[in-house]
Design a protein around this motif. Structure first.
Motif, PDB file in Angstrom:
ATOM      1  N   ASP A 219      38.404  36.524  30.570  1.00  0.00           N
ATOM      2  CA  ASP A 219      37.443  37.039  31.549  1.00  0.00           C
ATOM      3  C   ASP A 219      38.067  38.092  32.435  1.00  0.00           C
ATOM      4  O   ASP A 219      37.497  39.158  32.655  1.00  0.00           O
ATOM      5  CB  ASP A 219      37.006  35.895  32.494  1.00  0.00           C
ATOM      6  N   PHE A 220      39.255  37.767  32.948  1.00  0.00           N
ATOM      7  CA  PHE A 220      39.921  38.680  33.880  1.00  0.00           C
ATOM      8  C   PHE A 220      40.179  40.025  33.209  1.00  0.00           C
ATOM      9  O   PHE A 220      39.868  41.080  33.761  1.00  0.00           O
ATOM     10  CB  PHE A 220      41.240  38.057  34.364  1.00  0.00           C
ATOM     11  N   VAL A 238      44.221  36.366  24.920  1.00  0.00           N
ATOM     12  CA  VAL A 238      42.922  36.981  25.230  1.00  0.00           C
ATOM     13  C   VAL A 238      42.037  36.886  23.995  1.00  0.00           C
ATOM     14  O   VAL A 238      42.412  37.339  22.912  1.00  0.00           O
ATOM     15  CB  VAL A 238      43.077  38.455  25.660  1.00  0.00           C
ATOM     16  N   ALA A 239      40.875  36.282  24.179  1.00  0.00           N
ATOM     17  CA  ALA A 239      40.009  36.009  23.031  1.00  0.00           C
ATOM     18  C   ALA A 239      39.247  37.258  22.599  1.00  0.00           C
ATOM     19  O   ALA A 239      38.945  38.125  23.408  1.00  0.00           O
ATOM     20  CB  ALA A 239      39.031  34.903  23.399  1.00  0.00           C
ATOM     21  N   ALA A 318      40.386  34.696  38.924  1.00  0.00           N
ATOM     22  CA  ALA A 318      38.949  34.904  39.166  1.00  0.00           C
ATOM     23  C   ALA A 318      38.756  35.560  40.531  1.00  0.00           C
ATOM     24  O   ALA A 318      37.976  36.502  40.687  1.00  0.00           O
ATOM     25  CB  ALA A 318      38.208  33.574  39.080  1.00  0.00           C
ATOM     26  N   VAL A 319      39.511  35.073  41.538  1.00  0.00           N
ATOM     27  CA  VAL A 319      39.414  35.646  42.882  1.00  0.00           C
ATOM     28  C   VAL A 319      39.914  37.090  42.876  1.00  0.00           C
ATOM     29  O   VAL A 319      39.303  37.994  43.452  1.00  0.00           O
ATOM     30  CB  VAL A 319      40.237  34.795  43.884  1.00  0.00           C
ATOM     31  N   LEU A 320      41.011  37.317  42.185  1.00  0.00           N
ATOM     32  CA  LEU A 320      41.563  38.683  42.103  1.00  0.00           C
ATOM     33  C   LEU A 320      40.578  39.612  41.379  1.00  0.00           C
ATOM     34  O   LEU A 320      40.372  40.753  41.808  1.00  0.00           O
ATOM     35  CB  LEU A 320      42.909  38.631  41.360  1.00  0.00           C
ATOM     36  N   GLY A 321      39.972  39.085  40.329  1.00  0.00           N
ATOM     37  CA  GLY A 321      38.993  39.872  39.573  1.00  0.00           C
ATOM     38  C   GLY A 321      37.825  40.300  40.460  1.00  0.00           C
ATOM     39  O   GLY A 321      37.329  41.420  40.359  1.00  0.00           O
TER      40      GLY A 321
END
Ligand code: TPP
Ligand code: MG
Length: 549
Positions: A219-220, A238-239, A318-321
Motif C-alpha cells: 500500500d505504502f 511488494v505485491a 500508513a501514517v507516513l503515507g
C-alpha cells in the motif's frame, strides 16, 4: 498428569500442530504425551533439518515452529538451525531433553552444557526445573520467540521433571499485543526528508518480508509511487506488478541496480537488517538514509542512517503515507533508469547453451512457477543469480537465507513450505554440495507424502567458493567432487528422478515433475563460466564506464 503432559498441553494452547525432530530416551515422556495429543510428531533423519523446518514455519506464518531433540548429541545438532533462526529473525522454539536434575544415575553420560551452548544462539535458553512453572515458561518462550526482533528460544526439559507427577495447571491464555507505532515527531522528520528529496529510492530489507507486512508495505509503495529495490531477503515484499521495481541488490556494489542507488539522494530503508550481506555500502558522500524499522538500526561501518522511524512498521507507514500521498512530484525521478537496469539483468535468459547458463535456469524456473509458487534456495552460486534475476510478485515466494547463509537448508525449508501450502507449487533449488548435506530428508518428504520438486544444479564442485577462488586470482584447486547418480539416488527413496539433457528440456522436465505430483528430483548441469563473465568482467567494465562519465 506429569511435566511432559503440562508441556504438551501448553504447546497445544499455543496452536502448535506439529513438532519436528529426533527424540531420545530422555524425551520419551514427551513422546508419550504427544501420542495422546492433537500435535503430530514428525521424525526427521537428522536434527539440523528439523530446526530448519521449524524456523521456516516461523518465517512463513509468524508463529513459532517447534523442534525436539534429545540431550547432548541431538541438542548439538540443533545449533546450526538455532543460528539460522537467530540471524534470519525466524520465530522458533527448540525443546531438548536432559538427564535428571534431581538424581543422576548415569553420571555424566552424554551430558554437555546445552543451556550455555544455546545462550549465544538464541533469544532465551532456559532449563525447566519444576512442572509447576511449565505453563508460564512455555507462554513466555513463545512470546519471546515471536516478538520483534523474532528468533529462536530453547527450553530444556530434564527427564525427571518430565516424568514428575503434577496437578493439572491451566495454560496461560494468549492475547493479541498491539505494538506501538512511531511517534509523530519522528513521522514529521521522516516526511520532511522525503518531501525534500530530489531523487528518493525505497529499499526493502529482510524485515520487510514479515508475513503481516505484505499488505501495508505494498500500500505504502503504491501510494507514494517512489521506485524501490530490495535486498535478497526483502524480495517479494511488494505485491503485484507495481512498475516501480528497480532490481535486487544481490551484490554490495557495482551491479546495475547500484546505478540507481548511487544517483539517489535519499534511501528510505524499510526493514533493513544488517545480518544481510550489505545491499550497498554507505560512505561519506552517498545518499542520506532514513531507517524505518520495528527496532532501531544497528550502526555499522557500512550502515549509519541519518534518521529513524521506529515502531510497528505497517501502521507507521500508513501514517507516513497520509502525509506524503499526492505531494511528491519528484517521486519517480529515478524511474527512467528502470528499463535499462532490468534489460541488462534479463540478458541471455533464453540462450540454449548446454550445460545451461544460470540465467536460463532462472528464466525457465520462473516460466513453470505460478505467481504464488514458492522457490526455496539452498546456498551456492545460483543464489546470487536467483536473487538478481528471479522476479517475484507475491510475498515470500523466494525463500533464501542471506543471513547465516548456511548450506543444507534448501530442502528442509521447501518441505516446510510444501506442508504449509499443499496446493501451491514448491520448488527447492540446491547445489550438488548443499543438497548432499541434508539429502537424507528425501525420505521424510516421501513419508509425509509432500508435493515437492527438488532441482539440483550440478557442477560437481563447491562452485561459489571456486568462483571466489578464481576471482581472487588463486589457481583452481581443491573444490571439486564426484556425485552419486542422482536419478538412481532418487529412485532408491521411492521418488521420481530425471536428468535434463538439453537446454530446452529443463522447463518440460519441471512441468512434468509438478504435474506428476509427489516428490520429484530433477538434476540439471550448469555452466558457471557466466560467473566470471558477468559478475566480474561485465560489471567491472560497467563500473569503470560509469566513472568516466
Ligand atoms: C554449512 C556451510 N558450509 C560451507 C559454506 C561455505 N560455502 C558457501 S557456498 C559453498 C559452495 C556451495 O556448493 P554447491 O551447493 O554445490 O553450490 P554451487 O555454488 O556449486 O552452485 C560453500 C562451501 C556454507 N555457506 N555453509
Ligand atoms: Mg555445486
Amino acid at each position: 498428569m506429569n511435566g511432559a503432559d503440562l508441556l504438551v498441553a501448553a504447546l497445544e494452547n499455543e496452536g502448535v500442530k506439529q513438532i519436528f525432530g529426533v527424540p531420545g530416551e530422555e524425551n520419551l515422556d514427551v513422546v508419550e504425551a504427544l501420542r495422546r495429543s492433537s500435535i503430530k510428531l514428525v521424525v526427521t533423519r537428522h536434527e539440523q533439518p528439523a530446526a530448519f523446518m521449524a524456523a521456516t514455519h516461523g518465517r512463513l506464518t509468524g508463529d513459532p515452529g517447534v523442534c525436539l531433540a534429545t540431550l547432548g548429541p541431538g541438542a548439538l545438532n540443533l545449533t546450526t538451525g538455532a543460528a539460522y533462526a537467530l540471524l534470519g529473525a525466524m520465530p522458533m522454539v527448540m525443546i531438548t531433553g536432559q538427564k535428571g536434575v534431581l538424581s543422576r544415575k548415569q553420571a555424566r553420560f552424554q551430558v554437555v552444557d546445552i543451556i550455555s551452548t544455546m545462550t549465544p544462539l538464541t533469544k532465551m535458553a532456559h532449563q525447566i526445573v519444576s512442572p509447576a512453572t511449565i505453563p508460564s515458561i512455555v507462554r513466555e518462550a513463545f512470546r519471546v520467540a515471536q516478538q520483534e526482533r523474532p528468533g529462536p528460544v530453547h527450553l530444556e526439559l530434564p527427564e525427571d521433571i518430565a516424568a514428575e507427577k503434577a496437578p493439572e495447571i491451566s495454560p496461560v491464555l494468549r492475547h493479541p499485543i498491539a505494538q506501538p507505532i512511531a511517534q509523530s515527531a519522528a513521522v514529521d522528520r521522516a516526511a520532511r526528508m522525503i518531501l525534500e528529496a530530489e531523487r528518493p529510492l525505497v529499499m526493502l530489507g529482510a524485515a520487510a518480508s514479515r508475513p503481516r507486512l505484505a499488505e501495508p508495505l505494498s500500500d505504502f509503495v503504491r501510494r507514494v509511487q517512489i521506485p524501490f529495490f530490495n535486498t535478497q531477503m526483502g524480495k517479494g515484499s511488494v505485491a503485484g506488478e507495481s512498475g516501480l521495481y528497480m532490481g535486487t541488490a544481490a551484490l554490495s556494489e557495482r551491479d546495475y541496480v547500484h546505478d540507481a542507488i548511487e544517483r539517489a539522494d535519499l534511501i528510505i530503508s524499510i526493514g533493513h537488517d544488517t545480518v544481510e550481506k550489505p545491499p550497498f555500502l554507505m560512505g561519506p558522500n552517498g545518499p542520506k538514509v532514513l531507517h524505518v524499522g520495528y527496532l532501531p538500526a544497528t550502526v555499522e561501518e557500512v550502515y549509519f542512517p541519518h534518521a529513524e522511524l521506529i515502531g510497528d512498521v505497517g501502521p507507521s507507514l500508513a501514517v507516513l503515507g497520509d502525509r506524503l500521498e499526492g505531494k511528491l512530484p519528484r517521486a519517480g525521478a529515478l524511474l527512467p533508469l528502470r528499463e535499462q537496469i532490468l534489460a541488462r539483468i534479463g540478458d541471455r535468459a533464453k540462450e540454449s547453451r548446454y550445460p545451461l547458463t544460470p540465467q536460463r535456469i532462472v528464466h525457465d524456473v520462473r516460466q513453470v512457477m505460478p505467481e504464488d509458487g514458492i522457490v526455496c534456495l539452498d546456498n551456492g552460486m545460483y543464489k546470487i543469480w536467483f536473487a538478481r534475476n528471479y522476479r517475484t510478485r507475491v510475498a515470500n515466494t523466494l525463500l533464501l537465507d542471506n543471513a547465516l547463509a548456511t548450506m543444507g537448508a534448501g530442502l528442509p525449508s521447501a518441505m516446510m513450505a510444501a506442508m504449509l501450502y499443499p496446493t501451491r507449487r514448491v520448488l527447492a533449488v540446491c547445489g550438488d554440495g548443499g543438497f548432499m548435506m541434508n539429502s537424507h530428508e528425501l525420505e521424510t518428504a516421501a513419508r509425509l507424502g509432500l508435493n515437492l520438486v527438488v532441482l539440483i544444479v550440478q557442477d560437481n564442485a563447491y562452485g561459489m567458493i571456486r568462483w571466489k577462488q578464481a576471482a581472487d586470482g588463486f589457481p583452481d584447486f581443491g573444490l571439486t567432487f564426484g556425485n552419486p547418480d542422482f536419478v538412481a539416488y532418487a529412485e532408491s527413496f521411492g521418488i521420481k528422478g530425471s536428468r535434463v539433457g538439453s537446454a530446452d528440456a529443463l522447463a518440460p522436465a519441471l512441468e512434468a515433475a509438478f504435474s506428476g505430483g509427489g516428490v520429484h528430483l530433477v538434476t540439471v548441469p550448469i555452466d558457471y563460466s557466466e560467473n566470471i563473465r558477468v559478475l566480474i568482467d561485465e560489471l567491472r567494465a560497467h563500473a569503470s564506464k560509469n566513472r568516466e562519465h
